[in-house]
Design a protein around this motif. Sequence first.
Motif, PDB file in Angstrom:
ATOM      1  N   SER A   1       3.628  -8.478  61.354  1.00 29.69           N
ATOM      2  CA  SER A   1       3.640  -7.286  60.546  1.00 29.69           C
ATOM      3  C   SER A   1       2.364  -6.662  60.187  1.00 29.69           C
ATOM      4  CB  SER A   1       4.396  -7.717  59.393  1.00 29.69           C
ATOM      5  OG  SER A   1       3.648  -8.273  58.379  1.00 29.69           O
ATOM      6  N   LEU A   2       1.312  -7.453  60.416  1.00 34.11           N
ATOM      7  CA  LEU A   2      -0.153  -6.773  60.072  1.00 34.11           C
ATOM      8  C   LEU A   2      -0.693  -6.355  61.317  1.00 34.11           C
ATOM      9  CD1 LEU A   2      -1.462  -9.852  57.761  1.00 34.11           C
ATOM     10  CD2 LEU A   2      -0.408  -7.550  57.095  1.00 34.11           C
ATOM     11  N   GLY A   3       0.109  -6.350  62.517  1.00 31.23           N
ATOM     12  CA  GLY A   3      -0.605  -5.993  63.833  1.00 31.23           C
ATOM     13  C   GLY A   3      -1.518  -6.808  64.245  1.00 31.23           C
ATOM     14  N   LEU A   4      -1.218  -8.402  64.237  1.00 31.76           N
ATOM     15  CA  LEU A   4      -2.031  -9.140  64.784  1.00 31.76           C
ATOM     16  C   LEU A   4      -1.063 -10.321  65.719  1.00 31.76           C
ATOM     17  CD1 LEU A   4      -3.903 -10.775  61.657  1.00 31.76           C
ATOM     18  CD2 LEU A   4      -4.907  -9.093  63.605  1.00 31.76           C
ATOM     19  N   LYS A   5      -1.560 -10.565  67.024  1.00 25.80           N
ATOM     20  CA  LYS A   5      -0.934 -11.276  67.893  1.00 25.80           C
ATOM     21  C   LYS A   5      -1.672 -12.765  68.113  1.00 25.80           C
ATOM     22  CE  LYS A   5      -0.108  -7.042  70.740  1.00 25.80           C
ATOM     23  NZ  LYS A   5      -0.019  -6.422  71.796  1.00 25.80           N
ATOM     24  N   ASP A   6      -0.676 -13.649  68.598  1.00 30.76           N
ATOM     25  CA  ASP A   6      -0.970 -14.966  68.718  1.00 30.76           C
ATOM     26  C   ASP A   6      -1.966 -15.028  69.873  1.00 30.76           C
ATOM     27  OD1 ASP A   6      -0.918 -17.775  68.274  1.00 30.76           O
ATOM     28  OD2 ASP A   6       0.165 -17.912  70.234  1.00 30.76           O
ATOM     29  N   GLY A   7      -3.099 -15.616  69.539  1.00 26.99           N
ATOM     30  CA  GLY A   7      -4.331 -15.745  70.377  1.00 26.99           C
ATOM     31  C   GLY A   7      -5.331 -14.755  70.337  1.00 26.99           C
ATOM     32  N   GLN A   8      -5.020 -13.710  69.674  1.00 25.22           N
ATOM     33  CA  GLN A   8      -6.145 -12.566  69.516  1.00 25.22           C
ATOM     34  C   GLN A   8      -7.357 -13.139  68.928  1.00 25.22           C
ATOM     35  OE1 GLN A   8      -4.413  -9.228  67.434  1.00 25.22           O
ATOM     36  NE2 GLN A   8      -6.582  -8.643  66.647  1.00 25.22           N
ATOM     37  N   MET A   9      -8.384 -12.675  69.432  1.00 28.78           N
ATOM     38  CA  MET A   9      -9.655 -12.805  69.191  1.00 28.78           C
ATOM     39  C   MET A   9     -10.120 -12.290  67.788  1.00 28.78           C
ATOM     40  SD  MET A   9     -10.937 -15.203  70.811  1.00 28.78           S
ATOM     41  CE  MET A   9     -12.638 -15.215  70.055  1.00 28.78           C
ATOM     42  N   MET A  10     -10.436 -13.050  66.669  1.00 26.27           N
ATOM     43  CA  MET A  10     -10.801 -12.349  65.362  1.00 26.27           C
ATOM     44  C   MET A  10     -12.479 -13.194  65.032  1.00 26.27           C
ATOM     45  SD  MET A  10     -10.271 -10.493  62.772  1.00 26.27           S
ATOM     46  CE  MET A  10      -8.616 -10.267  63.215  1.00 26.27           C
ATOM     47  N   GLY A  11     -13.310 -12.267  65.297  1.00 27.27           N
ATOM     48  CA  GLY A  11     -14.633 -13.046  65.132  1.00 27.27           C
ATOM     49  C   GLY A  11     -14.997 -13.980  66.180  1.00 27.27           C
ATOM     50  N   PRO A  12     -15.420 -15.163  65.835  1.00 24.69           N
ATOM     51  CA  PRO A  12     -15.719 -16.167  66.795  1.00 24.69           C
ATOM     52  C   PRO A  12     -14.484 -17.128  67.405  1.00 24.69           C
ATOM     53  CG  PRO A  12     -16.359 -16.970  64.761  1.00 24.69           C
ATOM     54  CD  PRO A  12     -15.684 -15.596  64.581  1.00 24.69           C
ATOM     55  N   TRP A  13     -13.299 -16.858  66.843  1.00 23.56           N
ATOM     56  CA  TRP A  13     -12.341 -17.863  67.192  1.00 23.56           C
ATOM     57  C   TRP A  13     -10.988 -16.805  67.337  1.00 23.56           C
ATOM     58  CZ3 TRP A  13     -13.965 -20.174  62.138  1.00 23.56           C
ATOM     59  CH2 TRP A  13     -15.069 -20.924  62.359  1.00 23.56           C
ATOM     60  N   GLY A  14     -10.267 -17.515  68.109  1.00 22.13           N
ATOM     61  CA  GLY A  14      -8.921 -16.927  68.308  1.00 22.13           C
ATOM     62  C   GLY A  14      -8.012 -17.316  67.087  1.00 22.13           C
ATOM     63  N   LEU A  15      -6.824 -16.535  67.027  1.00 20.54           N
ATOM     64  CA  LEU A  15      -5.677 -16.801  65.897  1.00 20.54           C
ATOM     65  C   LEU A  15      -4.528 -17.540  66.488  1.00 20.54           C
ATOM     66  CD1 LEU A  15      -5.697 -13.271  64.275  1.00 20.54           C
ATOM     67  CD2 LEU A  15      -7.075 -15.307  63.510  1.00 20.54           C
ATOM     68  N   ASN A  16      -4.315 -18.565  65.734  1.00 20.29           N
ATOM     69  CA  ASN A  16      -2.896 -19.289  66.227  1.00 20.29           C
ATOM     70  C   ASN A  16      -2.014 -18.756  65.059  1.00 20.29           C
ATOM     71  OD1 ASN A  16      -0.812 -20.731  66.375  1.00 20.29           O
ATOM     72  ND2 ASN A  16      -2.144 -22.733  66.245  1.00 20.29           N
ATOM     73  N   THR A  17      -0.965 -18.038  65.359  1.00 20.93           N
ATOM     74  CA  THR A  17      -0.016 -17.228  64.546  1.00 20.93           C
ATOM     75  C   THR A  17       1.334 -17.592  64.547  1.00 20.93           C
ATOM     76  OG1 THR A  17       0.630 -15.445  65.938  1.00 20.93           O
ATOM     77  CG2 THR A  17      -1.432 -15.114  64.514  1.00 20.93           C
ATOM     78  N   GLN A  18       1.469 -18.894  65.383  1.00 25.39           N
ATOM     79  CA  GLN A  18       2.750 -19.235  65.496  1.00 25.39           C
ATOM     80  C   GLN A  18       3.411 -19.788  64.385  1.00 25.39           C
ATOM     81  OE1 GLN A  18       4.647 -19.514  68.429  1.00 25.39           O
ATOM     82  NE2 GLN A  18       3.199 -18.304  69.569  1.00 25.39           N
TER      83      GLN A  18
END
Length: 617
Positions: free
Chosen positions: A472-489
């Motif tokens: 709902s914030l427009g973020l996807k699983d695996g998307q890069m944020m700074g130096p790391w990817g996001l785990n949004t599962q």
Amino acid sequence: MAITHPDPVRIPPHLLSEREVLNHLRTLPPDTHVFARVRLLDAETNLDREIDFLVVHPELGLVIVEVKGRGVEPRGDYWIRRNAEGREERLDETPGEQLLAQQYALLAFLTKAGLSFRPQVTRVLALPMLPLREDQDLGPDLPACRILTREKLKRPFESLRMAVTGGVAWDKWRWTPEAKHHQVRPEVMRQLLGALLPELLPNASLAEILKAEGRVQDLMAATLLDHLAQNFSGGRFHLKGGPGSGKSLLARKVSRLWASEGRRVLVLAFNRALTTATQCVLDELGERVQVSTYHDYAVNLLADARRLPPSTDTAIFFNQAVPEALADLLSDPELRPAPQWDALVVDEAQDLDPSWVKPLLGLLGDPESDPVLLLEDPAQSIYREARHDLGQPWRLDLSLRQHPALRRAACLAFPACGWEAPENIPEDGAFLAQRSSPETWKRDLAKHLETLAQAGAQPGQVMILAPHRPASLGLKDGQMMGPWGLNTQPDWWEGDEARADQVRMGTVQAFKGLEADIVIYLAPAYRHADGARLAYTAYSRARHRLIVLEKALAEPVRPKVPEASQGKPQPAPALPPRKLPSEGARESLTAALTAARNWRPNRKQKPETESDAEVSC
């Protein structure tokens, strides 16, 4: 605030005295430079000398501060250190001799560095743990004016002035010819910085510091938690505890105790991540302990009895239909399943309505007397206002597993939480609040993650929490944020990949009951109905560091439910099959619990408690 080198200074947590002294030195005037852990070669011994702190001030000159902690004390003309076993060891050098050698090494180094002017050096000994009078000296080389007691450290600039002047009033001494030898002009300051900065010992990485802080907290809390587990394993208790009080650790310790007595233990909670993590910690106990969410367990019981109700609405199904059907099932002697359990633990009980919990007593072999343990923090009641009256009430007013600055931040975020905010918090950067906005929060978040990575933090130590789901914030699983990817599962522990190179991100609700070394909270920029309670809950998930991006998130647009689907009977929601986490995911889960997995129960002691008792520390 003084300028520290390096910035930030990271002192290992077992060096309590050095940490305390640094916290006071930070409050020196802004034109002061504080160098931590300066390593210099001693030409006489050809060995390195380490200066704990070197203070450089335009009027004070150079001040060497040597710190001695607990167990170090004078014995006539020599000094001793008491080791971990309590035995006394004589020090090779007295602090006075050590300071003098450090001064010679410093002056030799500055001469070799070619400084145009060498400011006068003052030697100071800090003894925050030793009970001394303010006018007490420790020999001719350590007069009282050059000894920093705990009281003197509370006014560090005044105390350093007295050390430099030798006890003479500052306003009188500053006009003497001697004062000129202490002055550090801007050009000399630049030369000092250029010479000293390369000699600083490297900072420990943030990951190493956080792990060490966790070990210190665990060691300090272990004995008390063992004692509490012994007491709370002998009856029915209802424990209320604030942030960092060790409720979930206590639940697992009590479960182990009961299992060691041959009891079959049922452990329930609301949150699936919490129950999966708890199962990973207790899985060596086998069938003696079962861990489940309340709804997983209830749906499975009802399905086995063919009493599972239909669903017209998911919320009504889980919050009303299933609890009512389970209560009916367990109250009917003919339909109730045979007793399977001899003890019940309910963790994060504030998330479960009392009308859901009491029928569970029917699952016990002896519903009237088998032991029960409920643990909760009412201030984290995000889903419902639960008021349990099962078991003898206790308040755990402890802070065992959280930095005091973070507990203070949590209590101040939600003043109605019922817990007192700690005072006298060290200024060591554990809590950071930054004003953000819906337009800039992604950029701000990326910068903070970059800073953490540069400091040596690992992505598995970081958790990003928000009031809303990442999608709902427009973020996807695996998307890069700074130096790391996001785990949004949502079920981030499942799957074959440990995803150790990604940062977990989820809702505050999904992470309840767990913790992370570092938590970044994205606060709403709008008036949220449960904003204060959400902030309190999010802050209490952080064990060592907390970063809050204030006013970050705009209110998400929620899709409307089609009218045609409202009120239409649907089959009961299918619960996903329980998966065993991969080895890497198990490590991530147990790190989120940081439970004492090697703990084993001691001999059981009969508890001595009183109604409405309180444990405080």
